[in-house]
Structure formats: C-alpha cells, structure tokens
Design a protein around this motif. Sequence first.
Motif, PDB file in Angstrom:
ATOM      1  N   ASN A 168      37.225 -35.140 -73.990  1.00  0.00           N
ATOM      2  CA  ASN A 168      37.157 -36.605 -73.828  1.00  0.00           C
ATOM      3  C   ASN A 168      36.379 -37.295 -74.954  1.00  0.00           C
ATOM      4  N   ILE A 169      36.332 -36.654 -76.125  1.00  0.00           N
ATOM      5  CA  ILE A 169      35.698 -37.288 -77.286  1.00  0.00           C
ATOM      6  C   ILE A 169      36.700 -38.220 -77.971  1.00  0.00           C
ATOM      7  N   ILE A 170      37.924 -37.744 -78.118  1.00  0.00           N
ATOM      8  CA  ILE A 170      39.018 -38.599 -78.589  1.00  0.00           C
ATOM      9  C   ILE A 170      39.902 -38.893 -77.392  1.00  0.00           C
ATOM     10  N   PRO A 171      40.095 -40.177 -77.051  1.00  0.00           N
ATOM     11  CA  PRO A 171      40.891 -40.514 -75.866  1.00  0.00           C
ATOM     12  C   PRO A 171      42.365 -40.186 -76.056  1.00  0.00           C
ATOM     13  N   MET A 172      43.021 -39.866 -74.951  1.00  0.00           N
ATOM     14  CA  MET A 172      44.451 -39.563 -74.986  1.00  0.00           C
ATOM     15  C   MET A 172      45.250 -40.765 -75.487  1.00  0.00           C
ATOM     16  N   GLU A 173      44.738 -41.967 -75.243  1.00  0.00           N
ATOM     17  CA  GLU A 173      45.428 -43.161 -75.704  1.00  0.00           C
ATOM     18  C   GLU A 173      45.579 -43.187 -77.222  1.00  0.00           C
ATOM     19  N   ARG A 174      44.586 -42.677 -77.927  1.00  0.00           N
ATOM     20  CA  ARG A 174      44.653 -42.640 -79.404  1.00  0.00           C
ATOM     21  C   ARG A 174      45.720 -41.655 -79.872  1.00  0.00           C
ATOM     22  N   ILE A 175      45.849 -40.521 -79.200  1.00  0.00           N
ATOM     23  CA  ILE A 175      46.892 -39.549 -79.540  1.00  0.00           C
ATOM     24  C   ILE A 175      48.265 -40.156 -79.287  1.00  0.00           C
ATOM     25  N   ASP A 176      48.424 -40.804 -78.137  1.00  0.00           N
ATOM     26  CA  ASP A 176      49.709 -41.439 -77.820  1.00  0.00           C
ATOM     27  C   ASP A 176      50.059 -42.528 -78.833  1.00  0.00           C
ATOM     28  N   ASP A 177      49.058 -43.270 -79.253  1.00  0.00           N
ATOM     29  CA  ASP A 177      49.266 -44.328 -80.244  1.00  0.00           C
ATOM     30  C   ASP A 177      49.823 -43.751 -81.541  1.00  0.00           C
ATOM     31  N   ALA A 178      49.225 -42.642 -81.995  1.00  0.00           N
ATOM     32  CA  ALA A 178      49.666 -42.014 -83.246  1.00  0.00           C
ATOM     33  C   ALA A 178      51.070 -41.437 -83.116  1.00  0.00           C
ATOM     34  N   VAL A 179      51.313 -40.701 -82.043  1.00  0.00           N
ATOM     35  CA  VAL A 179      52.600 -40.024 -81.869  1.00  0.00           C
ATOM     36  C   VAL A 179      53.724 -41.035 -81.660  1.00  0.00           C
ATOM     37  N   GLU A 180      53.426 -42.120 -80.982  1.00  0.00           N
ATOM     38  CA  GLU A 180      54.440 -43.163 -80.787  1.00  0.00           C
ATOM     39  C   GLU A 180      54.924 -43.712 -82.113  1.00  0.00           C
ATOM     40  N   ARG A 181      54.003 -43.946 -83.053  1.00  0.00           N
ATOM     41  CA  ARG A 181      54.410 -44.461 -84.369  1.00  0.00           C
ATOM     42  C   ARG A 181      55.222 -43.430 -85.144  1.00  0.00           C
ATOM     43  N   ILE A 182      54.815 -42.170 -85.054  1.00  0.00           N
ATOM     44  CA  ILE A 182      55.550 -41.101 -85.756  1.00  0.00           C
ATOM     45  C   ILE A 182      56.979 -41.000 -85.215  1.00  0.00           C
ATOM     46  N   LEU A 183      57.110 -40.994 -83.897  1.00  0.00           N
ATOM     47  CA  LEU A 183      58.442 -40.883 -83.294  1.00  0.00           C
ATOM     48  C   LEU A 183      59.290 -42.121 -83.572  1.00  0.00           C
ATOM     49  N   LEU A 184      58.661 -43.282 -83.604  1.00  0.00           N
ATOM     50  CA  LEU A 184      59.389 -44.511 -83.919  1.00  0.00           C
ATOM     51  C   LEU A 184      60.078 -44.396 -85.272  1.00  0.00           C
ATOM     52  N   VAL A 185      59.385 -43.843 -86.252  1.00  0.00           N
ATOM     53  CA  VAL A 185      59.964 -43.651 -87.582  1.00  0.00           C
ATOM     54  C   VAL A 185      61.106 -42.643 -87.524  1.00  0.00           C
ATOM     55  N   LYS A 186      60.915 -41.559 -86.797  1.00  0.00           N
ATOM     56  CA  LYS A 186      61.957 -40.530 -86.742  1.00  0.00           C
ATOM     57  C   LYS A 186      63.226 -41.050 -86.077  1.00  0.00           C
TER      58      LYS A 186
END
Length: 502
Positions: free
Chosen positions: A202-220
């Motif tokens: 719980n040092i890096i929130p799951m929301e931050r991971i989802d934010d990053a992956v969403e942008r990556i998938l959007l490009v793909k």
Amino acid sequence: MSRALVHLLGVLWLCCWLASTGESQIEYLRYKDPKQPVPTRVRDLMSRMTLEEKIGQMVQIDRSVANANVMKTSFIGSVLSGGGSEPLPRATAEDWVNMINDFQKGALESRLGIPMIYGIDAVHGHNNVYNATIFPHNVGLGCTRQGFVISDWQGIDRLTSPPSSNYTYSVQASIEAGVDMVMVPFEYGKFIQDLTLLVKSNIIPMERIDDAVERILLVKFTMGLFENPLADTSLVNELGSQEHRDLAREAVRKSLVLLKNGKNESASLLPLPKKVPKILVAGSHADNLGYQCGGWTIKWQGFSGNSDTRGTTILNAIKSAVDTSTEVVFRDNPDNEFVKSNNFEYAIVVVGEPPYAETAGDSTTLTMMESGPNVINNVCGTVKCVVVIISGRPIVIEPYISSIDALVAAWLPGTEGQGMTDVLFGDYGFTGKLARTWFKSVDQLPMNVGDPHYDPLFPFGFGLTTESVKDLVARSTSAAVGARACIFTIIVTLIISLYLPG
C-alpha cells in the motif's frame, strides 16, 4: 414420445445452448471486439487483468533479453532496440520483421493476449536499420497524439547517487511522479518484484497502476494492435528506396545554411562551376558516411567509415555532379606544398566533429576534429575554397573565417550527400536559416537573442541566399532581351528625330 423425437429435441437444445454460450463468450471478450468504443474495450480488459499482468504492461525491455517465453510469462508491455541493438549485423528489413513477430507471438499467447509495442530510436530515419535512408539530424518530425509517459534508458536508476544504490526507492519515486512505462531495460525481474511489493504494501496505490496501464492500453487499442498485431513483409523492399532517398536529399539542401559567400560582396564564390580543369576535395568528413550521419546511426554513438550502411558521401556526390572532364583530386589532409603545386581551380573542404550521442558529446571547447584547422589553413590560404562544416551544433570557426571564401553549416546531413552538391553547384539555391546563434568563442556561452552581451559571429535566423544557375541564366537572358529592346527604341527615336523637321 418416440426415441427419434427425444434425440432431435436434445440436439436442438444443445445447439441453442452452444449458441447462447457463444454469444455470452463474445460479450465476455468485449475488449477483442473492434466494433466497441476504445474506452469500453480498455475498461473491459482492465477489469480482467491481475496485478501481475498490469505491472507487466508497465515494463519495456531490450530485445537482447526478450524471447517469446518471457513475453508470455511476464506479460511484458513493450520491447525496444536501444542504439545499435539489432537482430544481427546488417540485418535486413525481413530479419527485423521476423524478430519482432516472434516477440509479438509470445505476447499474444499470454492469458489475455495483449500485444506488445515495439520501440526503436528512429531519430533521423530508421537509423538502427542497415540500408535505411538517414535524414538530416536537424529536421524534426513532430507527433501530437495522446500517449503515455516512458522513462529513458535506465533513467530511474539514476534517481540515486550512485545509480541503482536504492532501486526500490527509484521505482517508487518514478511511478509516483507519473512515469507510466519504465525502460528497464535488462533487469526486468527486479523491477516487477519491487513494484509488486510497493503496491501490495500500500505504498503505491492501485489507482496509480490503473492510471498508467489505462493510458498504455489506450495507445495500443488506438494503434489497432489488437486487430493487426503482426508486422508483414509487403513493404520490406521500400527500405532505402529511391523515393525515400529523394526526399532526404531535398531535406538536406533545404537545411544547409550559407554563412559566407565571397571575401567581399562583389566576389561571390558560389555557385561553383561544374566544368573546370581540376578541383581539390579535402578534409576528414568529405568521404566518411559515418561522420556525415552523426550519432544515433546504426550504433548508439554512430560510426566512422563507409561500410556500416549505404549512402552517398559528399566526395562521391561531387564526383557525380561535376562535368566528366573535371579532374577531382581528394586528399584527407593535404600539405601546403601539395596545394600550391597542383593549380586547382577551387577547393571544397569538409571538416567538423566526430559522431556522438548524448553525454559522450559533451564538450567545453566545441572545436572541430584535430586535422580540421590545419586543412583549412593549408588549403584556403592558397586556393579559393568553400568550407563545409559537419556538426551537430555551432563550433569554433571564427579564427579561420577570414581565410575562407565561402562557408556552409551542413549540420549532420545523413546519407544523401547529393543534397549538398545540389546547392554548391547551383542546381538549387541556398535557403536555410540558422536555428541557433553561432558564437564567436565559447567564452560567450550561454548566449541567447535578447541578452545584453549578444554579439554573435552569426545571429539566430541568419542565412545567405543564392539563386540556382537556371534562375541566374533566365534572369540574365531576360535582362539582355530588355537591354536590346531599350537600345532598339533609342536608335529608332534618334532616326526619327534626325528626319523630322524642327
């Protein structure tokens, strides 16, 4: 009810069940349906992904540590070729396609079949690929689409001093700062392990991971990778095509900047005549394709010589441009006596910097290669000369400027040396302007337009222009016709005045 009827009803029920199951299966794999809006596909896929699969999408690794199994089991989001990272020496376009497709097939065999993005440092053309057309370094190709943030090569390692001394902190700091994908590029296992631990703690929130992956998938999804994940070989013969080379040649001649043309305004040297008895071509950069292309060409730091890729050196371009009766003599570093004894009509001196990339090119002196000043002094002190500077930036030239008849800033022109001769010999005119201020000495740096001490050798935006030989001839012909018409008018007027009374 007869046995046949029972059997028939059973078959009908099975068909209906299979049909309904198929429909639900299509709905279940909504992210694979190209008819669905991209945001819908992204959300659907995100809902199915595990933490491990999401973190895998945030990883970019070098091709040297990638294989189909790694792509499948670690859910890697991207592979890249760093400078000089190629399938094999002088790899063909087909070799590249086959290598990338092997990686992609591994990614597609993962549980969710998410395709990877392949990255390459195409700085000025497809510069890692043998036989690719290399464009001038200073010609920028812009892109404005939305995307995601990716770090540089081992960039997050350098958040600590010494680098990698606290890698877990580097992972945390970079992801929290907004980096979506990390160019690891080798020790991907450690990155995945550390980021997973940081999320589970719980040092890096799951929301931050989802934010990053969403942008990556959007490009793909936007790129169409889910529908067309594999490269094909239908365009491999286009690599290094004449059409590409013609475009790069045009870019060269338009990017060249004429800084001086004649020791006084009435004695312009350019354009040079193509038909003369004998000319001299001199300098370390005249017959060196690697120097001509600069860094980020085939290898990270570039190369020296003419064997690592294909193109036309400035020397060979000169030989092709001049008349067949003109003798072209080349010397890398001629001495003064040689120049004096050969009765050259003029000389073309090509000197500059060695290739470099990034910090390897850092310099506090900004001088040309060692032989350059010597060549300029020996040649330009004896015969009319045009000096061509091959460099990725302004360099020290002021001490030699008085002996030079014509001076050209060629930057790093790439593989198409004919773009240089197009303007030297007047097939086209010079049109380029300085995109950077050219200093007199490094003591003036930093120096920018508007500074109180702004006193450059050549100011920002400077650049002399010339007309093409064709335009010069047309203008001269037009002037001659006009002059003849004027003379005729004067003569007729005189005759009339002599014969008319009064």
